[in-house]
Scaffold this active site. Structure first.
Site, PDB file in Angstrom:
ATOM      1  N   HIS A 171     -13.151  91.722 101.067  1.00 24.69           N
ATOM      2  CA  HIS A 171     -12.444  91.581 102.254  1.00 24.69           C
ATOM      3  C   HIS A 171     -12.396  92.987 102.994  1.00 24.69           C
ATOM      4  O   HIS A 171     -12.514  94.075 102.308  1.00 24.69           O
ATOM      5  CB  HIS A 171     -11.025  91.052 101.859  1.00 24.69           C
ATOM      6  CG  HIS A 171     -10.116  92.011 101.287  1.00 24.69           C
ATOM      7  ND1 HIS A 171      -9.289  91.572 100.603  1.00 24.69           N
ATOM      8  CD2 HIS A 171      -9.940  93.247 101.186  1.00 24.69           C
ATOM      9  CE1 HIS A 171      -8.354  92.578  99.950  1.00 24.69           C
ATOM     10  NE2 HIS A 171      -8.995  93.737 100.457  1.00 24.69           N
ATOM     11  N   ASN A 222     -13.347  92.136  96.523  1.00 23.74           N
ATOM     12  CA  ASN A 222     -14.221  90.924  96.794  1.00 23.74           C
ATOM     13  C   ASN A 222     -14.741  90.880  98.253  1.00 23.74           C
ATOM     14  O   ASN A 222     -14.990  89.862  98.559  1.00 23.74           O
ATOM     15  CB  ASN A 222     -12.991  89.574  96.748  1.00 23.74           C
ATOM     16  CG  ASN A 222     -11.797  89.690  97.869  1.00 23.74           C
ATOM     17  OD1 ASN A 222     -12.017  90.766  98.602  1.00 23.74           O
ATOM     18  ND2 ASN A 222     -10.913  89.013  97.902  1.00 23.74           N
ATOM     19  N   GLU A 278      -9.818  87.579 103.969  1.00 23.22           N
ATOM     20  CA  GLU A 278     -10.741  87.226 102.719  1.00 23.22           C
ATOM     21  C   GLU A 278     -11.691  86.467 102.761  1.00 23.22           C
ATOM     22  O   GLU A 278     -12.149  85.840 104.089  1.00 23.22           O
ATOM     23  CB  GLU A 278      -9.535  86.149 101.781  1.00 23.22           C
ATOM     24  CG  GLU A 278      -8.167  86.790 101.680  1.00 23.22           C
ATOM     25  CD  GLU A 278      -8.073  87.953 100.760  1.00 23.22           C
ATOM     26  OE1 GLU A 278      -8.975  88.558 100.132  1.00 23.22           O
ATOM     27  OE2 GLU A 278      -6.963  88.337 100.436  1.00 23.22           O
ATOM     28  N   ASP A 288      -2.918  95.431 109.743  1.00 27.80           N
ATOM     29  CA  ASP A 288      -2.175  94.129 109.029  1.00 27.80           C
ATOM     30  C   ASP A 288      -0.713  94.471 108.437  1.00 27.80           C
ATOM     31  O   ASP A 288      -0.520  95.752 108.261  1.00 27.80           O
ATOM     32  CB  ASP A 288      -3.106  93.554 107.951  1.00 27.80           C
ATOM     33  CG  ASP A 288      -3.693  94.840 106.696  1.00 27.80           C
ATOM     34  OD1 ASP A 288      -3.237  95.763 106.837  1.00 27.80           O
ATOM     35  OD2 ASP A 288      -4.696  94.550 106.184  1.00 27.80           O
TER      36      ASP A 288
HETATM   37  P1  PGA Z   1      -7.512 100.065  98.401  1.00 27.22           P
HETATM   38  O1  PGA Z   1      -7.518  98.857  99.433  1.00 27.22           O
HETATM   39  O2  PGA Z   1      -7.701 101.053  99.439  1.00 27.22           O
HETATM   40  O3  PGA Z   1      -6.184 100.375  97.814  1.00 27.22           O
HETATM   41  O4  PGA Z   1      -8.649  99.981  97.403  1.00 27.22           O
HETATM   42  C1  PGA Z   1      -8.698  98.631 100.057  1.00 27.22           C
HETATM   43  C2  PGA Z   1      -8.621  97.068 100.365  1.00 27.22           C
HETATM   44  O5  PGA Z   1      -7.849  96.121  99.594  1.00 27.22           O
HETATM   45  O6  PGA Z   1      -8.905  96.762 101.567  1.00 27.22           O
END
Ligand code: PGA
Length: 245
Positions: free
Chosen positions: A138, A136, A143, A67
């Site tokens: 995702h 959450n 999402e 992304d």
């Molecule tokens: P993080 O993010 O590795 O910074 O915890 C992971 C994500 O939100 O997919």
């Protein structure tokens, strides 16, 4: 589904890097799916070490990132292109032309997403995809509520993701509200997936992903249906799993 619970975040990073190194050694032109975020940083550092000290060769490896924020130029400190160059690509013998990150500045964002899907297909599909997970549930910027058959597209970020990401920006108003993201359908086509999670703020999402129902309300739960997925966790992230107790 395979679950590996490591003693520490460092052990998680090494375990995951070893999986990647093993696959690259067996197929030098491997197609990798890569992720940003804080969780894979230790794994990227270990891959850089393996390249420097143990000759792990990236000269033929191709990569596709999950992304990118809409509106951030590639040299913006918080753009995912910048993140990847800084933490991984700049330290490897990878051909920059073989590294792909969606173009968040594209005039035609939908066309850019379609071209990204086509480029993945033209490369033969993703052999090995690394994923983080949001609090959450995702994966990438898919999402809760994202369709399981979604493809690379423009997405609106939820309030909780904007909050989670605001720590990287000076002001919350500076956090982009849209992104280009591979879809869940795109991710599920990867031949092998490794999902990384550390810290107790991910424990609930991990328990729902592994032991809850497969539901679009928890995007990562679809991974229960993937034929070749490994979860590499530290103990804190695994702490709410019933099976680990
Ligand atoms: P993080 O993010 O590795 O910074 O915890 C992971 C994500 O939100 O997919």
């Amino acid at each position: 589904m395979k679950v590996i619970i490591c003693d520490s975040a460092e052990a998680m990073s090494k375990t995951a890097a070893n999986i990647f190194a093993d696959r690259i050694r067996s197929k030098p032109n491997l197609v990798l799916g890569l992720a940003t975020g804080s969780t894979p940083l230790g794994m990227y550092a270990e891959l850089v070490r393996l390249h420097r000290e143990e000759d792990l060769d990236f000269s033929k490896v191709r990569t596709f990132n999950l992304d990118e924020y809409v509106g951030l130029p590639p040299d913006h400190e918080q753009s995912y292109r910048h993140f990847m160059n800084r933490h991984l690509f700049d330290h490897l013998n990878i051909d920059p032309a073989n590294t792909h990150v969606p173009d968040g500045l594209a005039r035609d964002l939908d066309g850019c997403c379609a071209a990204y899907e086509a480029a993945i297909q033209a490369a033969g599909g993703i052999d090995l995809q690394v994923l983080g997970i949001g609090t959450n549930g995702h994966i990438a910027f898919n999402e809760p509520g994202s369709p399981f058959d979604s493809r690379t597209r423009v997405v609106d970020l939820t309030e909780s993701t904007i909050q989670d990401n605001s720590r990287f920006f000076k002001r919350i108003e500076d956090v982009p509200t849209r992104a280009l993201s591979m879809g869940i359908g795109t991710i599920m086509e990867a031949r092998e997936i490794v999902l990384l999670a550390t810290k107790d703020n991910k424990a609930e999402a991990i328990a729902r992903t592994l032991e809850g129902p497969v539901t679009e309300a928890v995007p990562a739960s679809i991974l229960q249906r993937h034929p070749n997925v490994t979860f590499v966790l530290d103990q804190a992230a695994a702490s709410r799993l019933k099976r680990s107790q």
